[in-house]
Structure formats: C-alpha cells, structure tokens
Scaffold this motif. Structure first.
Motif, PDB file in Angstrom:
ATOM      1  N   LEU A  52       0.825  -1.213   0.000  1.00  0.00           N
ATOM      2  CA  LEU A  52       0.000   0.000   0.000  1.00  0.00           C
ATOM      3  C   LEU A  52       0.854   1.256   0.000  1.00  0.00           C
ATOM      4  CD1 LEU A  52      -2.796  -1.078   2.520  1.00  0.00           C
ATOM      5  CD2 LEU A  52      -2.886  -1.048   0.018  1.00  0.00           C
ATOM      6  N   LEU A  53       1.986   1.247   0.710  1.00  0.00           N
ATOM      7  CA  LEU A  53       2.871   2.403   0.708  1.00  0.00           C
ATOM      8  C   LEU A  53       3.453   2.657  -0.679  1.00  0.00           C
ATOM      9  CD1 LEU A  53       4.818   2.008   4.080  1.00  0.00           C
ATOM     10  CD2 LEU A  53       3.154   3.774   3.489  1.00  0.00           C
ATOM     11  N   VAL A  54       3.827   1.576  -1.362  1.00  0.00           N
ATOM     12  CA  VAL A  54       4.361   1.730  -2.719  1.00  0.00           C
ATOM     13  C   VAL A  54       3.292   2.308  -3.641  1.00  0.00           C
ATOM     14  CG1 VAL A  54       5.190   0.455  -4.734  1.00  0.00           C
ATOM     15  CG2 VAL A  54       6.107  -0.061  -2.472  1.00  0.00           C
ATOM     16  N   SER A  88      -7.900  -1.904  -9.851  1.00  0.00           N
ATOM     17  CA  SER A  88      -7.906  -1.143  -8.604  1.00  0.00           C
ATOM     18  C   SER A  88      -6.798  -1.655  -7.688  1.00  0.00           C
ATOM     19  CB  SER A  88      -9.261  -1.292  -7.904  1.00  0.00           C
ATOM     20  OG  SER A  88      -9.477  -2.641  -7.506  1.00  0.00           O
ATOM     21  N   VAL A  89      -6.456  -0.815  -6.701  1.00  0.00           N
ATOM     22  CA  VAL A  89      -5.389  -1.186  -5.770  1.00  0.00           C
ATOM     23  C   VAL A  89      -5.758  -2.448  -4.996  1.00  0.00           C
ATOM     24  CG1 VAL A  89      -4.080  -0.431  -3.740  1.00  0.00           C
ATOM     25  CG2 VAL A  89      -4.585   1.191  -5.568  1.00  0.00           C
ATOM     26  N   TYR A  96      -1.381  -9.885  -5.942  1.00  0.00           N
ATOM     27  CA  TYR A  96       0.012  -9.993  -5.507  1.00  0.00           C
ATOM     28  C   TYR A  96       0.151 -10.933  -4.318  1.00  0.00           C
ATOM     29  CZ  TYR A  96       4.687  -8.759  -4.021  1.00  0.00           C
ATOM     30  OH  TYR A  96       6.006  -8.835  -3.659  1.00  0.00           O
ATOM     31  N   MET A  97      -0.759 -10.867  -3.353  1.00  0.00           N
ATOM     32  CA  MET A  97      -0.679 -11.751  -2.193  1.00  0.00           C
ATOM     33  C   MET A  97      -0.884 -13.209  -2.603  1.00  0.00           C
ATOM     34  SD  MET A  97       0.126  -9.790   0.259  1.00  0.00           S
ATOM     35  CE  MET A  97      -0.060 -10.893   1.659  1.00  0.00           C
TER      36      MET A  97
END
Length: 348
Positions: A52-54, A88-89, A96-97
């Motif tokens: 999330l930070l990236v 979407s994020v 990714y997970m």
C-alpha cells in the motif's frame, strides 16, 4: 440379603474409572506454535503495508519505462493492462498476495527477468556482508564490554568508554568515506569498490582472498556502530550480574575472581547480547542500502535502491519480503534459544 453396592466407579479399588491420557500440547510446543503464528501474521502485515505504501507514491513502473523509451499512449495503456496496473489497488493487492503465497515475486521488466532470479543473484552478497558484520561487531564489542567491566572505574574502563562513544556518535557513511580515503586512495592497500576483481578469473583460495579484500572496508564501516552498542550493553550487563546473589555465593566458596568473572558471571551476562544480535540483523538490512551504494556492492540493498528510482514494484517488494523473512527467522531462532537456555522464560 442384598449385596452391597460399590460406592464409586466400577473397579475393585473404589478409585473410580481410569482417566484417558491427556492429549494437550506441552507448554513448550504451544509456545513454538504461537511464535510461528505471530511470525506469519507479522510477514502478512509487512507485505500488505509495504504494498500500500508503494501504491501511495505517484507513478508506476510503466511511467518509469515511458521516461526512458519513446512510447505512445496506446503502448502505455497496453503495458498497464499487461502488468495489471489498470486494476484497482485492492484487486492488485489480492493478486500480488496470491502470487506471494507461492513465493512468486512476479516479473521485473527493468531487469527483463523474474524478480526472484534477480534477488537470488544479489542475496549472497548481502548475506555475507550481514553475517560478517554481526559476527565481527558481536565478538569485538563483547570483548570491549567485558574488558571495561573487568576494570570498572579505572583508566582502561574510561578509555574504552570514550572509544565506544566515538564509534556510537560517528555515522557509518562518514566512517566509510574515511576508510576509502585512507586505505584505498592514500595507502592503496585495499580496493575501493566492488565485490570481486572484474576480469581476473580468480578461483579457489585466490578468489576467497580477493573477495575478503573487497569486504574489509564495507564490513568495518557497517559494524562500527554496533561494536559500540555491544560494548556498552556488555559492560552494563556484566556489572549488573556481578551484583547478584549467586556471584557472591561463588566468591564465598573461595573461587578465584577470574573463575567467578569468566565462568559464572559471563555466561549469564551474554543473554542480552543475543537479543541485540536479532535487532542488529534487522537494522543491517536497512543500513546495507547505504553501504552497498557507497562501495558499489551488487547486493539486495543496492537492488532495492535502484528499484525505488526505477519504480520496479515487484523487485522492491521482493527485497522487502526476503529481508523481513530473514529478520523474522533470526528472531524466531533467538526466541527458541532463550526458551532452551533461560528457564525464566514464561511459556504461557
């Protein structure tokens, strides 16, 4: 006349029915399983937070690629669709997970290779750097701390304490630059940068000597701060242990001061230093970014540094995962050592 009825149970002894053997896990096994679950939870939180930070940072790797290549708007849109960046994020995070659960870090377009392959090629350099730094700083710092506590309040203690303070207050990059100027530029004793001599074709013992010569300066620069930490903690721990009852008992039995100090007190004073080793590993993975950049080492720190500027998300998150996993494993091993060596550990 009726027969008497047994008071309890069905046996002849009157003690009731035999109890089934308990299948509850032992406290030690429950402790190990609890630590494993905590480690898995920590890894999941680290990766979700890092992802999330990236994503909060502006731009993505397609923007970085467009800055170095002449791409049209259609090509940019096609690349975003190809790498799933048009989703979407939340969807990207789930995808990714799911890949991460199979130890698949995705594809690194900047390196034109799988992110796992790039990381595995750089991991040995950082692993050697970290292991050498931890070992050297722990041994030297502990020896300084023991020596200072052995002569507490005397000139030796004062000199060591001042030296430790100097190492503690000097940033590692300043020490790295000074080492390069003195030993590489002025005296020409050691190479300036790199992990090995390029194009020399060294093998066997000659290759090991060449790699060792390249690692002397970065390892020294990386471990000076922690030498001071180990020295100060070792001194304080030894002085605290020397005040305990079992030390006075050993002295009362007529044991020599050297045996009391180096056999009875030292073993108990080393436990805080073991804890510090776990903390140092986590810090060294962060500090390796700066040291590897200064000395041009092709390690994971330098890889993460380049991935940030090239917006290579998969490679950057892969480095974060491997670094976090190494820290979690080291701290888990230290917890297990505490459980075995220190009976005071609460297993509940």
């Amino acid at each position: 006349m009726s027969e008497p009825v047994p008071l309890t149970g069905t046996g002849t002894t009157g003690r009731g029915p035999a109890k089934a053997p308990s299948r509850r896990l032992s406290p030690a096994l429950r402790y190990v399983l609890r630590r494993l679950l905590q480690a898995m939870l920590v890894m999941m939180l680290v990766m979700v937070g890092s992802f999330l930070l990236v994503k909060l940072a502006p731009g993505d790797m397609v923007d970085a690629m467009a800055g170095t290549r002449d791409l049209t708007a259609d090509q940019i849109a096609s690349l975003r669709e190809r790498y799933g960046l048009d989703q979407s994020v939340f969807v990207q995070l789930l995808r990714y997970m799911a890949l991460l659960a199979t130890f698949d870090f995705g594809y690194s377009p900047i390196n034109a290779a799988a992110a796992m392959d790039v990381i595995l090629a750089r991991l040995p350099v950082t692993a050697i750097l970290v292991v050498c730094s931890v070992s050297l700083s722990m041994v030297i710092g502990t020896l300084f701390g023991i020596l200072a506590s052995r002569f507490a309040g005397k000139a030796v203690d004062l000199g060591i304490s001042m030296f430790m303070l100097l190492l503690y207050a000097t940033p590692s990059f300043i020490i790295a630059i000074l080492l390069i100027l003195v030993f590489a530029v002025k005296l020409r004793w050691l190479p300036i940068a790199g992990f090995e001599s390029v194009g020399m074709g060294y093998t066997g013992l000659t290759y090991l000597k060449d790699v060792a010569a390249h690692l002397i300066l970065p390892v020294t620069a990386l471990c000076t701060f922690y030498i001071a930490i180990y020295g100060r903690i070792g001194r304080a721990s030894m002085l605290e242990v020397l005040k305990l009852d079992f030390v006075r008992t050993a002295r009362g039995k007529g044991l020599t001061e050297g045996r009391v100090f180096y056999v009875h007190a030292l073993r108990n004073a080393l436990l805080p230093l073991v804890t510090m080793a776990g903390l140092q590993v986590s810090s060294l993975f962060g500090g390796a970014v700066l040291i590897e950049t200064i000395f041009g080492l092709p390690g994971m720190g330098r890889t993460a540094f380049d991935a940030v500027f090239q917006r290579d998300t998969n490679l950057l998150l892969g480095v974060v995962f491997i670094s976090s996993l190494a820290v979690v494993i080291v701290n888990f091993v230290i917890d297990m050592l505490y459980m075995v060596l220190d009976p005071r550990v609460n297993l509940k």
